[in-house]
Each structure stands twice: as C-alpha cells, then as structure tokens.
Design a protein around this motif. Structure first.
Motif, PDB file in Angstrom:
ATOM      1  N   UNK A  33       0.794  -1.228   0.000  1.00  0.00           N
ATOM      2  CA  UNK A  33       0.000   0.000   0.000  1.00  0.00           C
ATOM      3  C   UNK A  33       0.830   1.283   0.000  1.00  0.00           C
ATOM      4  N   UNK A  34       2.058   1.240   0.534  1.00  0.00           N
ATOM      5  CA  UNK A  34       2.979   2.382   0.587  1.00  0.00           C
ATOM      6  C   UNK A  34       2.413   3.576   1.356  1.00  0.00           C
ATOM      7  N   UNK A  35       1.544   3.326   2.306  1.00  0.00           N
ATOM      8  CA  UNK A  35       1.084   4.343   3.246  1.00  0.00           C
ATOM      9  C   UNK A  35       1.620   3.974   4.625  1.00  0.00           C
ATOM     10  N   UNK A  36       2.092   4.968   5.389  1.00  0.00           N
ATOM     11  CA  UNK A  36       2.632   4.680   6.717  1.00  0.00           C
ATOM     12  C   UNK A  36       1.596   4.058   7.652  1.00  0.00           C
ATOM     13  N   UNK A  37       0.321   4.291   7.376  1.00  0.00           N
ATOM     14  CA  UNK A  37      -0.716   3.673   8.213  1.00  0.00           C
ATOM     15  C   UNK A  37      -0.661   2.152   8.139  1.00  0.00           C
ATOM     16  N   UNK A  38      -0.127   1.607   7.039  1.00  0.00           N
ATOM     17  CA  UNK A  38      -0.022   0.159   6.874  1.00  0.00           C
ATOM     18  C   UNK A  38       1.339  -0.384   7.311  1.00  0.00           C
ATOM     19  N   UNK A  39       2.207   0.481   7.798  1.00  0.00           N
ATOM     20  CA  UNK A  39       3.498   0.061   8.337  1.00  0.00           C
ATOM     21  C   UNK A  39       3.356  -0.160   9.847  1.00  0.00           C
ATOM     22  N   UNK A  40       4.253  -0.910  10.453  1.00  0.00           N
ATOM     23  CA  UNK A  40       4.143  -1.167  11.899  1.00  0.00           C
ATOM     24  C   UNK A  40       4.070   0.104  12.732  1.00  0.00           C
ATOM     25  N   UNK A  41       4.901   1.102  12.399  1.00  0.00           N
ATOM     26  CA  UNK A  41       4.875   2.344  13.168  1.00  0.00           C
ATOM     27  C   UNK A  41       3.558   3.084  13.056  1.00  0.00           C
ATOM     28  N   UNK A  42       3.047   3.199  11.839  1.00  0.00           N
ATOM     29  CA  UNK A  42       1.772   3.860  11.650  1.00  0.00           C
ATOM     30  C   UNK A  42       0.641   3.104  12.321  1.00  0.00           C
ATOM     31  N   UNK A  43       0.706   1.790  12.265  1.00  0.00           N
ATOM     32  CA  UNK A  43      -0.316   0.960  12.912  1.00  0.00           C
ATOM     33  C   UNK A  43      -0.292   1.165  14.427  1.00  0.00           C
ATOM     34  N   UNK A  44       0.913   1.303  14.987  1.00  0.00           N
ATOM     35  CA  UNK A  44       1.041   1.552  16.429  1.00  0.00           C
ATOM     36  C   UNK A  44       0.374   2.874  16.810  1.00  0.00           C
ATOM     37  N   UNK A  45       0.598   3.923  16.028  1.00  0.00           N
ATOM     38  CA  UNK A  45       0.022   5.228  16.340  1.00  0.00           C
ATOM     39  C   UNK A  45      -1.495   5.211  16.194  1.00  0.00           C
ATOM     40  N   UNK A  46      -1.998   4.480  15.230  1.00  0.00           N
ATOM     41  CA  UNK A  46      -3.444   4.372  15.066  1.00  0.00           C
ATOM     42  C   UNK A  46      -4.079   3.612  16.228  1.00  0.00           C
TER      43      UNK A  46
END
Length: 386
Positions: A33-46
């Motif tokens: 997807x190349x969105x940070x929301x789908x990366x581990x870090x972005x998922x943690x913040x969400x």
C-alpha cells in the motif's frame, strides 16, 4: 488492552519497514500500500489513537489492523527495547476489536467455521484423513511420534500433497508415527493471531487433553504455524510436549543414513516461511535437505532468512485474503524475486506458503518456468526418481 502502556513508545523511525541492509521494504502490507498507516509504526500510532478515543473502529481501521501478516519482520528490525512485543501488540488490538464485536466479515466467517466445523473449510471431520488413503499411515496408538497434519494439510489439495510426501519419507525411514485423523482438532494458531483469545484457549485445552489421553510425547508438525502454537503458546496451558517441524526430522534421517537422496538435477531457490524462520528460528534444516540432494543448485533470493519477504499468508490472511492478490501483493512480488534468480524450482516448507506462491505463479503467468515444491516433496521425488 494488553500492552496499552507501551503503544505510545513507537517513534516512527521507519526501521521496521526495511531489510537489515535498508536496501528494500520488508513489511508486506506497507510494501503493497505504501502508506505509513499500513506500516508497523503507523499501525502503532493508530492503535494508540483508538485507545485514547481520537479515532473510532471503522472498516478502514479494521483493514489496516488485519492487513498485518504477523510475519515478524518488524520484530527483527525495530531499534527499540519493546521490539519483541510488536506483533503481540497488533494481536492484542485485534483481541479488543473481537471483544467489541466489530471485525471484518471474513474474520467473522473464519471464527464461525472453526467453531462449527473445527476447520476453516467448513468440511466434515470425517474427511480429515482422506489425504492418507492408500498410504501406509496408521492411526496414532502409542507410536513414537504423532504426525500432526493440521487443517491446511488435511483439507487443502496443495497441503495434502505435502502431507503425503512427508508421510512416505517417514515410513521409508522406518519412523514410528501415527495420525489422529478425524479426531485431530485445529491447532488454533490463526485463531489466536486473528484475535479470538477465548476460542484459541478452548482449542489449546482440547488438544492438550487429547495428547495426554493418547499418551503423546513427541509431535512432528507439517505446518510451521502449528509448530509455533505448540512450542510458544501451548506451554501456558500445560502443553509441554517435544515438537519438531518435519524438516528438522528429515535432516536427522538424512544424516543418519535412513534416507538416501538420489540425483535430481535442478536449480532451486528457497522461500523462508515466517513461522519457521523468524518466529521459529529455523533457517538451516530446509537448506540442509536441499544441499543433501545431488544435483540441486541452491541459489538464494536477495531477501532471505531473517530478511525474507513474507508470502502474505500469515496473520490469518491465507483464509481472509484481506491483503488481496493484485500485482503489488507480497506473494506476487516474491515469485518475481524467485524468477530473478534463474531458478526453476521455488522450494517451501509450509503448506500455506505453497498455496500462496502457486497462486502467484499463475497470476504472474510463470507456470512454464517456475514450479513450487515443498522440501519434503523434492526429497521424496529424489528418492523415488527412476
């Protein structure tokens, strides 16, 4: 939520997305997807924002949370002390989502199938041993090993072929083993990682009670996912049994001379299964099998061992298909990487990987130049080669 007190510690440095040499992205969902929301870090913040009430449970949030393949690459490459809990944090968030009653329909249907039929295929238990017809495989009755085949090996056509090859090898080597057949329950690994902790505990306790009742002391698993559940999660519920993945057993049989591979000329590359490699710490056994077969030329993909790209089937995605199968899906990227090596065989050690990669080869139109084989299938073919 369990781990809620450390969900804020991610600094979104981005190391979790990469291979150890920073040459490529290694998180399957981010790579697609190349969105940070789908990366581990972005998922943690969400997750943190969800816990503090800044965002609500939504279909989009569910997609992001359940797109994680629990491959463990982030655990390998995170620079912080909480790294070992990264995948556990995502699983704990899924548990909260399950407890709230709002989960993706595909996940709900998976739990329903396991609860009603004991397997994700909605098939009767009576068909669980169909793969063993016309093979010298006995029901478990006190043999040295229980060969635990699992749901994919029992019901999926691709998995059945792997179970048959491994059982032929064990029989040829004179290993004392048996199967539970229609009495074999689901191991529950995917139930746990999808967030149904109560159902997983129920399955674990059923399995442990059955193992004790039947006097099981040693288990050989076909599927690395079962290997993971039995070795890492079952001890919490009193399940302390010697468990080995079939590749580890086959190596011992080769080294002891009980299995003698014959020449099989082919150029092969090996795909590391996440739940055998990163989760299980076993990178050597399958490669030892390949190197023991005369004529096999082993060539590694650039991303291998702890840097191997997940096929995308982990985390329950094999059954839910939340990551999908388009050109940017990890399984299709992986077969393109395999093709770049010039190999004609793509070797695996997991029935889920075998199916995921075979489907990707068809989607990529590579059927005439690349074939998926399990390490056990290749060894079996070399031994029975005319």
């Amino acid at each position: 939520m369990k781990y809620a007190d450390i969900a804020h510690r991610c600094f979104r440095c981005g190391y979790c997305k990469f291979t150890s040499d920073y040459e490529n992205f290694n998180c399957p969902s981010y790579r697609k997807y190349r969105f940070d929301t789908f990366a581990p870090g972005g998922r943690m913040w969400l997750i943190r924002a969800w816990l503090t009430g800044e965002i609500e449970n939504s279909e989009r949030f569910q997609e992001i949370l359940y797109s994680c393949a629990t491959c463990g690459s982030c655990v390998e490459h995170c620079a912080f002390t909480f790294r070992e809990d990264l995948v556990n944090i995502f699983i704990a968030a899924r548990e909260e989502m399950v407890n709230s009653g709002r989960i993706p329909p595909a996940v709900r249907d998976y739990f329903k199938a396991i609860s009603i039929h004991g397997n994700p295929y909605n098939l009767p238990a009576a068909e669980r041993a169909a793969w063993a017809e016309n093979l010298p495989v006995e029901s478990y009755n006190g043999q040295e090993y229980l060969f635990y085949v699992g749901c994919v090996g029992s019901y999926d056509e691709r998995g059945r072929k792997m179970a048959q090859a491994v059982s032929r090898l064990l029989s040829k080597a004179g290993v004392s083993f048996g199967i539970l057949g229609e009495q074999e329950p689901c191991d529950g690994n995917e139930v746990r990682v999808l967030g149904e902790a109560g159902l997983f505990q129920f399955l674990a306790e059923i399995n442990i009670a059955l193992f004790r009742e039947r006097g099981v002391k040693k288990i050989i698993t076909l599927d690395p996912h079962a290997f993971n559940a039995f070795t890492k999660d079952y001890p919490e519920f009193g399940g302390d049994i010697e468990v080995r993945h079939y590749s580890q057993v086959l190596v011992d049989l080769i080294e002891s001379g009980k299995l003698k591979p014959k020449a099989f000329a082919a150029k092969a590359t090996f795909h590391d299964a996440c739940y055998l490699g990163r989760h299980g710490g076993e990178y050597k056994a399958p490669r030892k099998i390949l190197r023991a077969i005369p004529g096999i030329e082993l060539v590694e993909m650039d991303q291998n061992r702890e840097n191997a790209l997940c096929c995308g089937g982990g985390g329950g995605n094999f059954f839910t298909d939340i990551l999908g199968g388009d050109a940017d899906s990890p399984n299709r990227i992986r077969v393109r990487q395999a093709r770049e090596t010039g190999a004609e065989l793509l070797i695996v050690s997991c029935p889920q990987c075998a199916k995921m990669l075979e489907d990707a080869i068809k989607a990529e139109g590579l059927e005439n130049c690349l074939t998926v084989m399990d390490a056990g299938e290749l060894l079996d073919a070399s031994i029975h080669e005319d």
